[in-house]
Scaffold this motif. Structure first.
Motif, PDB file in Angstrom:
ATOM      1  N   ILE A 144     -13.063  10.755 -14.670  1.00 43.91           N
ATOM      2  CA  ILE A 144     -14.143   9.832 -15.036  1.00 43.91           C
ATOM      3  C   ILE A 144     -13.680   8.772 -16.049  1.00 43.91           C
ATOM      4  O   ILE A 144     -13.743   7.583 -15.753  1.00 43.91           O
ATOM      5  N   PRO A 145     -13.171   9.176 -17.228  1.00 49.17           N
ATOM      6  CA  PRO A 145     -12.724   8.126 -18.146  1.00 49.17           C
ATOM      7  C   PRO A 145     -11.535   7.332 -17.604  1.00 49.17           C
ATOM      8  O   PRO A 145     -11.461   6.111 -17.812  1.00 49.17           O
ATOM      9  N   LEU A 146     -10.626   8.025 -16.904  1.00 50.20           N
ATOM     10  CA  LEU A 146      -9.451   7.309 -16.377  1.00 50.20           C
ATOM     11  C   LEU A 146      -9.876   6.206 -15.415  1.00 50.20           C
ATOM     12  O   LEU A 146      -9.357   5.080 -15.466  1.00 50.20           O
ATOM     13  N   ALA A 147     -10.833   6.523 -14.531  1.00 51.55           N
ATOM     14  CA  ALA A 147     -11.270   5.527 -13.553  1.00 51.55           C
ATOM     15  C   ALA A 147     -11.985   4.379 -14.239  1.00 51.55           C
ATOM     16  O   ALA A 147     -11.742   3.202 -13.929  1.00 51.55           O
ATOM     17  N   LEU A 148     -12.852   4.692 -15.203  1.00 52.36           N
ATOM     18  CA  LEU A 148     -13.611   3.639 -15.883  1.00 52.36           C
ATOM     19  C   LEU A 148     -12.696   2.681 -16.628  1.00 52.36           C
ATOM     20  O   LEU A 148     -12.807   1.450 -16.505  1.00 52.36           O
ATOM     21  N   ILE A 149     -11.769   3.250 -17.409  1.00 54.05           N
ATOM     22  CA  ILE A 149     -10.853   2.381 -18.152  1.00 54.05           C
ATOM     23  C   ILE A 149      -9.955   1.636 -17.162  1.00 54.05           C
ATOM     24  O   ILE A 149      -9.699   0.448 -17.298  1.00 54.05           O
ATOM     25  N   ILE A 203       0.843  -1.200   0.000  1.00 53.40           N
ATOM     26  CA  ILE A 203       0.000   0.000   0.000  1.00 53.40           C
ATOM     27  C   ILE A 203       0.877   1.248   0.000  1.00 53.40           C
ATOM     28  O   ILE A 203       0.542   2.262  -0.616  1.00 53.40           O
ATOM     29  N   LEU A 204       2.029   1.161   0.673  1.00 51.01           N
ATOM     30  CA  LEU A 204       2.944   2.303   0.742  1.00 51.01           C
ATOM     31  C   LEU A 204       3.576   2.598  -0.604  1.00 51.01           C
ATOM     32  O   LEU A 204       3.867   3.743  -0.925  1.00 51.01           O
ATOM     33  N   SER A 205       3.764   1.555  -1.395  1.00 55.35           N
ATOM     34  CA  SER A 205       4.496   1.681  -2.650  1.00 55.35           C
ATOM     35  C   SER A 205       4.006   2.818  -3.544  1.00 55.35           C
ATOM     36  O   SER A 205       4.819   3.633  -4.012  1.00 55.35           O
ATOM     37  N   PRO A 206       2.680   2.961  -3.786  1.00 54.77           N
ATOM     38  CA  PRO A 206       2.259   4.088  -4.633  1.00 54.77           C
ATOM     39  C   PRO A 206       2.565   5.434  -4.007  1.00 54.77           C
ATOM     40  O   PRO A 206       2.900   6.394  -4.720  1.00 54.77           O
ATOM     41  N   ALA A 219      -4.421   1.849 -13.070  1.00 55.37           N
ATOM     42  CA  ALA A 219      -4.714   0.507 -12.548  1.00 55.37           C
ATOM     43  C   ALA A 219      -3.636   0.051 -11.582  1.00 55.37           C
ATOM     44  O   ALA A 219      -3.923  -0.449 -10.496  1.00 55.37           O
ATOM     45  N   PHE A 220      -2.380   0.231 -11.964  1.00 53.80           N
ATOM     46  CA  PHE A 220      -1.296  -0.249 -11.096  1.00 53.80           C
ATOM     47  C   PHE A 220      -1.142   0.635  -9.864  1.00 53.80           C
ATOM     48  O   PHE A 220      -0.933   0.135  -8.763  1.00 53.80           O
ATOM     49  N   LEU A 221      -1.253   1.959 -10.085  1.00 49.41           N
ATOM     50  CA  LEU A 221      -1.125   2.878  -8.955  1.00 49.41           C
ATOM     51  C   LEU A 221      -2.248   2.594  -7.939  1.00 49.41           C
ATOM     52  O   LEU A 221      -2.042   2.694  -6.741  1.00 49.41           O
ATOM     53  N   GLY A 222      -3.411   2.220  -8.430  1.00 48.06           N
ATOM     54  CA  GLY A 222      -4.546   1.913  -7.558  1.00 48.06           C
ATOM     55  C   GLY A 222      -4.524   0.496  -7.039  1.00 48.06           C
ATOM     56  O   GLY A 222      -5.524   0.031  -6.479  1.00 48.06           O
ATOM     57  N   ARG A 223      -3.424  -0.199  -7.215  1.00 45.45           N
ATOM     58  CA  ARG A 223      -3.234  -1.562  -6.686  1.00 45.45           C
ATOM     59  C   ARG A 223      -4.306  -2.528  -7.194  1.00 45.45           C
ATOM     60  O   ARG A 223      -4.684  -3.464  -6.508  1.00 45.45           O
ATOM     61  N   LEU A 224      -4.856  -2.270  -8.352  1.00 50.41           N
ATOM     62  CA  LEU A 224      -5.877  -3.106  -8.972  1.00 50.41           C
ATOM     63  C   LEU A 224      -7.126  -3.225  -8.101  1.00 50.41           C
ATOM     64  O   LEU A 224      -7.911  -4.154  -8.242  1.00 50.41           O
ATOM     65  N   HIS A 225      -7.284  -2.285  -7.187  1.00 48.56           N
ATOM     66  CA  HIS A 225      -8.419  -2.325  -6.265  1.00 48.56           C
ATOM     67  C   HIS A 225      -9.358  -1.151  -6.573  1.00 48.56           C
ATOM     68  O   HIS A 225      -8.885  -0.031  -6.807  1.00 48.56           O
ATOM     69  N   VAL A 276     -11.213   0.977  -4.905  1.00 52.05           N
ATOM     70  CA  VAL A 276     -11.025   2.220  -4.161  1.00 52.05           C
ATOM     71  C   VAL A 276      -9.714   2.899  -4.554  1.00 52.05           C
ATOM     72  O   VAL A 276      -9.658   4.112  -4.821  1.00 52.05           O
ATOM     73  N   GLY A 277      -8.667   2.080  -4.631  1.00 52.27           N
ATOM     74  CA  GLY A 277      -7.360   2.615  -5.023  1.00 52.27           C
ATOM     75  C   GLY A 277      -7.420   3.247  -6.401  1.00 52.27           C
ATOM     76  O   GLY A 277      -6.801   4.300  -6.645  1.00 52.27           O
ATOM     77  N   ILE A 278      -8.175   2.625  -7.292  1.00 50.08           N
ATOM     78  CA  ILE A 278      -8.242   3.129  -8.659  1.00 50.08           C
ATOM     79  C   ILE A 278      -8.945   4.486  -8.722  1.00 50.08           C
ATOM     80  O   ILE A 278      -8.534   5.377  -9.461  1.00 50.08           O
ATOM     81  N   LEU A 279      -9.986   4.654  -7.901  1.00 50.80           N
ATOM     82  CA  LEU A 279     -10.650   5.964  -7.856  1.00 50.80           C
ATOM     83  C   LEU A 279      -9.645   7.046  -7.438  1.00 50.80           C
ATOM     84  O   LEU A 279      -9.566   8.100  -8.063  1.00 50.80           O
ATOM     85  N   LEU A 280      -8.850   6.753  -6.410  1.00 49.05           N
ATOM     86  CA  LEU A 280      -7.855   7.732  -5.952  1.00 49.05           C
ATOM     87  C   LEU A 280      -6.786   7.956  -7.017  1.00 49.05           C
ATOM     88  O   LEU A 280      -6.404   9.093  -7.315  1.00 49.05           O
ATOM     89  N   ALA A 281      -6.330   6.879  -7.607  1.00 43.99           N
ATOM     90  CA  ALA A 281      -5.267   6.983  -8.611  1.00 43.99           C
ATOM     91  C   ALA A 281      -5.745   7.774  -9.820  1.00 43.99           C
ATOM     92  O   ALA A 281      -4.982   8.541 -10.418  1.00 43.99           O
ATOM     93  N   ALA A 282      -7.038   7.609 -10.174  1.00 42.71           N
ATOM     94  CA  ALA A 282      -7.574   8.355 -11.314  1.00 42.71           C
ATOM     95  C   ALA A 282      -7.514   9.851 -11.015  1.00 42.71           C
ATOM     96  O   ALA A 282      -7.201  10.660 -11.891  1.00 42.71           O
ATOM     97  N   LEU A 283      -7.771  10.220  -9.759  1.00 46.04           N
ATOM     98  CA  LEU A 283      -7.687  11.635  -9.376  1.00 46.04           C
ATOM     99  C   LEU A 283      -6.246  12.139  -9.501  1.00 46.04           C
ATOM    100  O   LEU A 283      -6.008  13.229 -10.013  1.00 46.04           O
ATOM    101  N   VAL A 284      -5.295  11.329  -9.053  1.00 51.02           N
ATOM    102  CA  VAL A 284      -3.890  11.740  -9.121  1.00 51.02           C
ATOM    103  C   VAL A 284      -3.488  11.990 -10.569  1.00 51.02           C
ATOM    104  O   VAL A 284      -2.897  13.012 -10.912  1.00 51.02           O
ATOM    105  N   LEU A 285      -3.833  11.040 -11.444  1.00 48.40           N
ATOM    106  CA  LEU A 285      -3.468  11.196 -12.852  1.00 48.40           C
ATOM    107  C   LEU A 285      -4.177  12.402 -13.472  1.00 48.40           C
ATOM    108  O   LEU A 285      -3.589  13.140 -14.253  1.00 48.40           O
ATOM    109  N   ALA A 286      -5.451  12.608 -13.062  1.00 50.26           N
ATOM    110  CA  ALA A 286      -6.196  13.744 -13.601  1.00 50.26           C
ATOM    111  C   ALA A 286      -5.519  15.042 -13.198  1.00 50.26           C
ATOM    112  O   ALA A 286      -5.421  15.986 -13.989  1.00 50.26           O
ATOM    113  N   ILE A 287      -5.020  15.084 -11.959  1.00 50.35           N
ATOM    114  CA  ILE A 287      -4.326  16.295 -11.498  1.00 50.35           C
ATOM    115  C   ILE A 287      -3.083  16.558 -12.352  1.00 50.35           C
ATOM    116  O   ILE A 287      -2.819  17.702 -12.733  1.00 50.35           O
ATOM    117  N   THR A 288      -2.348  15.492 -12.702  1.00 47.26           N
ATOM    118  CA  THR A 288      -1.164  15.737 -13.536  1.00 47.26           C
ATOM    119  C   THR A 288      -1.557  16.279 -14.911  1.00 47.26           C
ATOM    120  O   THR A 288      -0.847  17.090 -15.479  1.00 47.26           O
TER     121      THR A 288
END
Lengths: 371, 621
Positions: A82-87, A16-19, A303-309, A311-323
């Motif tokens: 939205i699209p990042l999380a869905l894909i 969990i720490l890895s991302p 997908a990888f940043l969200g640990r394939l989970h 909840v993680g993917i929702l957060l990771a999609a936000l991070v990528l969207a911010i970039t």
């Protein structure tokens, strides 16, 4: 000589720490890069990563009557997410099952084309409550069909799904290009390669006035809830996990490999297609050669940043969207090149994979032995 | 290579007292396990020495020490009478020891020539190409240097391995189970090559468990059992059954089998053939396992066990549904889940990665097969796995441990318990006690016995003959994808099973026939395919079945009209199970003395030395 040695028991907290470590390292290296380019890293950090929080802060400190438009940027983050999380969740399902669907951009494009096909050809007076669902279903179906090709090739001919799905991406991009220049070209478009605007009944309504945030967000949250349930609580979710961990054990458990391949590609293709359909029927509102299909690649990182989970993917999609948004902002206010965003995303994936490798393996320095 | 071969030539008989290579008192232990104990052997130029032994007898450990991968704890290797230390595989090559492993070590994506060049970095491609041509021609090792290795057949790949070894100009060649992946024809080609290498003075150690090959090829044989040399012999003058007996040893006393009855056939496999791309295809396999019995499928490793297990479990569906029937219903085209719903249970050989997943907890592993019974909830599975751990004595400190953290024995007890806990009608298990400590093994065997005791059907696919003798009622032997006739275990001896395992037929003729009929043909240059199907008279099954298998219930025998199907035995009083204390071990001589009825045993043999009567397969004598 450095060798990698498998750890006996990789720690769960490290996974969990890895991302988080990866994001921190990306920020540090990114800022060093910006400094090397002669810009102020402090300013860049602010522009790149803190803008949504700054904006929300300003919004809360402003009198209600003056708040118009202040939430535009934070909402943009959600729009991109939205699209990042869905894909991303679709890809995560494939990756869980050990299948590498790299062709999400193609499936996304087909989703947009199918949705556009419905939007441009339905009678204009039809209700939004019929047209929109039709568009979205058609989009999911388009993505699913496109994903079926690599699945079929893999099952029948043993073709590597990474290569076939990736190559089909370029086919899809050219198909879209041809459609907007040929059969569906807007006659009143002054020769621009684009279709006519979709009718109002085929546009997803806005949630928040003054922003582009639309009801697709609610749909994403519902889909995530359903997928979370499937992954965590049903035989199908179990099937994916087992297949990814030990294909032979999956076979023994009665999950046949072919069925899993089809199922995984159908789901991830449909989700990528749906993302394309949502994008076409919300922020774009027509078909054009450029519909941000690169979300399909960025979603691999999600997908990888969200640990394939989920909840993680929702957060990771936000991070990528911010970039993405941060990159656009930095382009305007700091004059940083657009490709800086890609560099950030690339570093993020690299650090993440390195961290993951070090969770499962430890480094060993060895003196080379002479025989 | 040319000069070297010339140099070796002609030195054959002159070194009898200082052999080329000698091992003296080699021992090696891993922790508490002694893999090799005081092994001594010699091999001289031009000699082919067989190193024989069952799986786990310690052959591979010994070979690894001769190749410098492992170091002996004590003992010494001598080369031309001088003591040597073999520090690494590279050192072994410099000394003159070449290795040919069971599994190929070439890069698939490279060409033959590129692979060879990798092994000989100091030589130019042109020189290598020249040497390859020379070696190929001299020893009939035809390989195209330009071919990519991935395109080659198993036999061709092995030729590449041999050419590579020969290019390094060894004086001693060690071959570890070289025929395990070859077809009979390819094996024949290999033997021709090895014969001519021996003629040129190459010393060879040939490791195998296939007795027929040893008889065909080797000049002397050293037999290992449980890591020790248990004997040496001249394979030409020693009978296959004597060698088998040395390899396998005496059988243990059977476990108490009293109080069970045997009913009608339940799991029937009828003429099952499965072609496969990799591994061993199955050919016309037929057997029937009955209620209340343990049916043993013996055979050495890699004779088609994996394919057979997959066909029985549904992981590989059979072309015809009728090939496998349970209680008369065809199930051949069903997958594992549907078969489990017919109350059949399975436990494969490989524990981690097939039967269980290392990263999964035991309760999640329980779900692997229980989802078929619609048992899915975490809470229920956790409770169930706790019960299994108690009932089957699965020891672990953690509450719901990951499968990967359990010892082999404990995990196997769990895997067996997971299936038996739902009281299956039929239980198919492969290698139930493979690599498991003695305590766990006996507990597992007792659990299998109790399944049969309550009327269940157990099919045990095992390479462990002791196990077959201990628990099975009947046994059939798998050899190169074909299954022998089913025999009552009472009628079998280790040497008889050993012969079936190496593709020999059970032969009750005097042993002398074996040696008389065998003609050594070292000088042959062409390979005759002597694949005759032979049928041999033997006194087995039928006669003895008139006595009850278990004294508990009177049995009547219904003779089957076709010789291909095993005898069907019906019990007239299935319910009356009187317990009889310790059934005495069967008299082995009974079967060997005078056969009153002859049945057919068919098999495929590559050499003609044991063929007293060559007849068409399937004919009744």
């Amino acid at each position: 000589m450095i060798t990698l040695e498998k750890r006996l028991a990789p720690s769960t907290s490290a996974s969990i720490l890895s991302p988080i470590i990866a994001i921190t390292l990306t920020i540090i290296c990114g800022l060093l890069m910006i400094q090397a380019a002669g810009k102020s890293p402090v300013e860049a950090f602010d522009v790149y990563f803190l803008f949504p929080f700054n904006d929300i802060n300003t919004y809360l400190n402003t009198a209600p009557e003056d708040r118009g438009g202040l939430l535009y940027q934070p909402a943009e983050v959600l729009v991109k997410a939205i699209p990042l999380a869905l894909i991303g969740i679709g890809l995560a399902i494939a990756f869980r099952a050990g299948l590498f669907n790299i062709g999400a951009p193609g499936q996304y494009i087909l989703g947009a084309i199918f949705a556009g096909g419905v939007a441009l050809h339905v009678p204009e007076n039809l209700s939004r409550f019929i047209v929109l669902p039709l568009c979205l279903i058609a989009g999911a179906f388009g993505g699913l069909l496109w994903a079926l090709i690599p699945a079929f090739l893999r099952v029948r001919a043993g073709a590597n799904e990474i290569l076939t799905s990736l190559m089909l991406t370029y086919v899809a991009a050219l198909l879209l290009d041809w459609i907007v220049r040929g059969p569906w070209k807007d006659p009143a478009g002054f020769g621009f390669p684009q279709t006519p605007d979709f009718p109002e009944s085929a546009i997803i309504p806005i949630i928040l006035e003054g922003t582009r945030l639309h009801w697709g967000l609610a749909l994403v949250l519902i889909i995530f809830a359903v997928l979370w349930f499937i992954l965590a609580r049903t035989v199908t979710g179990f099937r994916f996990t087992v297949t990814g961990l030990a294909p032979k054990a999956a076979h023994f458990a009665g999950f046949n490999q072919r069925g899993t391949v089809y199922l995984v590609f159908l789901i991830s293709g449909a989700l990528a297609g749906l993302a394309g359909a949502i994008e076409a029927t919300s922020t774009i509102g027509q078909l054009q050669p450029e519909i941000s299909a690169e979300y399909g690649f960025a979603a691999i990182i999600v997908a990888f940043l969200g640990r394939l989970h989920p909840v993680g993917i929702l957060l990771a999609a936000l991070v990528l969207a911010i970039t993405y948004i941060g990159g656009e902002n930095a382009q305007i206010s700091l004059g940083l090149p657009k490709n800086a965003t890609l560099v950030f995303q690339g570093m993020l994936l690299l650090f993440l994979l390195t961290c993951d490798a070090l969770i499962h393996y430890r480094l060993r320095w060895r003196t080379r032995r002479r025989a | 290579m040319g000069q070297n071969a010339g140099g070796i030539k002609g030195v054959t008989a002159s070194h009898e007292h200082t052999p080329l290579f000698e091992a003296r008192g080699i021992s090696k232990s891993f922790g508490d396990v002694t893999a090799n104990k005081d092994i001594s052997l010699k091999v001289d130029t031009g000699e082919i020495l067989a190193l024989l032994g069952e799986n786990g007898a310690g052959k591979s450990t010994f070979v690894k020490m001769t190749d410098g991968v492992l170091r002996p704890d004590s003992g010494a290797f001598l080369w031309n009478g001088k003591q040597i230390t073999i520090k690494s595989p590279a050192a072994a090559k410099r000394i003159g020891i070449g290795m040919i492993f069971q599994h190929f070590s070439s890069f698939e994506a490279l060409t033959v020539l590129e692979n060879l060049a990798l092994a000989l970095p100091q030589r130019s491609l042109r020189a290598i190409r020249r040497d390859v041509a020379e070696v190929s021609e001299r020893y009939g090792l035809s390989v195209n240097p330009k071919s990519r290795v991935e395109r080659l057949s198993a036999g061709e790949k092995q030729r590449v391995e041999i050419v590579r070894a020969l290019l390094q100009q060894p004086k001693l060649l060690i071959l570890d189970e070289p025929t395990s992946v070859l077809t009979p024809q390819e094996a024949d080609g290999l033997f021709t090559t090895l014969d001519s290498l021996a003629e040129d003075g190459m010393a060879m150690i040939y490791i195998s468990h296939r007795l027929s090959e040893i008889k065909e090829l080797c000049d002397s044989a050293t037999i290992l059992r449980h890591g020790e040399v248990v004997g040496s012999c001249d394979p030409q003058s020693t009978s296959v059954s004597e060698i088998a007996e040395m390899m396998i040893g005496k059988t243990a006393d059977p476990i108490d089998r009293a109080g069970a009855y045997v009913g009608g056939p339940r799991l029937v496999v009828d003429n099952l053939s499965i072609p496969v791309k990799e591994g061993v295809p199955l050919k016309n396999i037929s057997f029937s396992a009955r209620r209340g019995e343990i049916m043993g499928i013996a055979g050495i490793a890699g004779e088609g066990q994996d394919t057979l297990f997959a066909a029985l479990s549904g992981e590989r569906r059979t072309p015809k549904a009728q090939s496998i029937k349970i209680d008369g219903q065809p199930i051949g085209t069903m997958g594992p889940t549907s078969r489990r719903r017919k109350n059949i249970a399975f436990a494969p050989e490989q524990r981690l990665g097939h039967a269980a997943i290392a990263d999964f907890s035991l309760s999640e592993n329980l779900r692997l097969t229980r989802h078929a019974m619609r048992e899915f909830s975490n809470r229920k599975l956790r409770a169930r796995s706790l019960k299994i751990r108690e009932d089957y004595d699965v020891r672990s400190s953690a509450n719901d441990p990951k499968a990967g953290t359990l010892s082999g024995g404990n995990l196997q007890k769990f895997v067996i318990g997971r299936e038996l806990d739902r009281h299956p009608d039929v239980f198919v298990v492969a290698q139930p006690t493979w690599g498991v400590d003695a305590g766990a093994a006996s507990s597992i065997r007792n659990k299998l016995l109790s399944v049969a005791q309550r009327g269940g059907t157990v099919v045990v696919i095992s390479q462990d003959l002791d196990e077959i003798f201990q628990i099975a009622d009947r046994v059939a032997v798998l050899h190169r994808g074909e299954l022998s006739q089913t025999h009552l275990v009472h009628d079998m001896t280790p040497d008889k099973i050993g012969m079936l395992m190496s593709g020999e037929d059970i032969d009750s003729e005097p042993k002398s026939t074996t040696t008389q009929n065998f003609t050594r043909n070292r000088a042959r240059k062409t390979t005759e395919t002597t694949e005759e199907t032979i049928a041999v008279r033997t006194g087995t099954a039928h006669e003895q079945t008139k006595e009850p298998i278990r004294q508990a219930a009177p049995l009547s025998v219904v003779e089957s009209p076709k010789p291909a199907t095993p005898p069907v035995i019906t019990s007239s009083a299935m319910t009356s199970s009187v317990s009889v204390p310790q059934s005495p071990p069967p008299a082995k001589s009974a079967s060997q003395s005078s056969p009153r009825r002859r049945i057919l045993v068919s098999g495929t043999v590559t050499t003609p030395w044991t063929a007293p009567e060559v007849i068409q397969k399937g004919t009744v004598l």
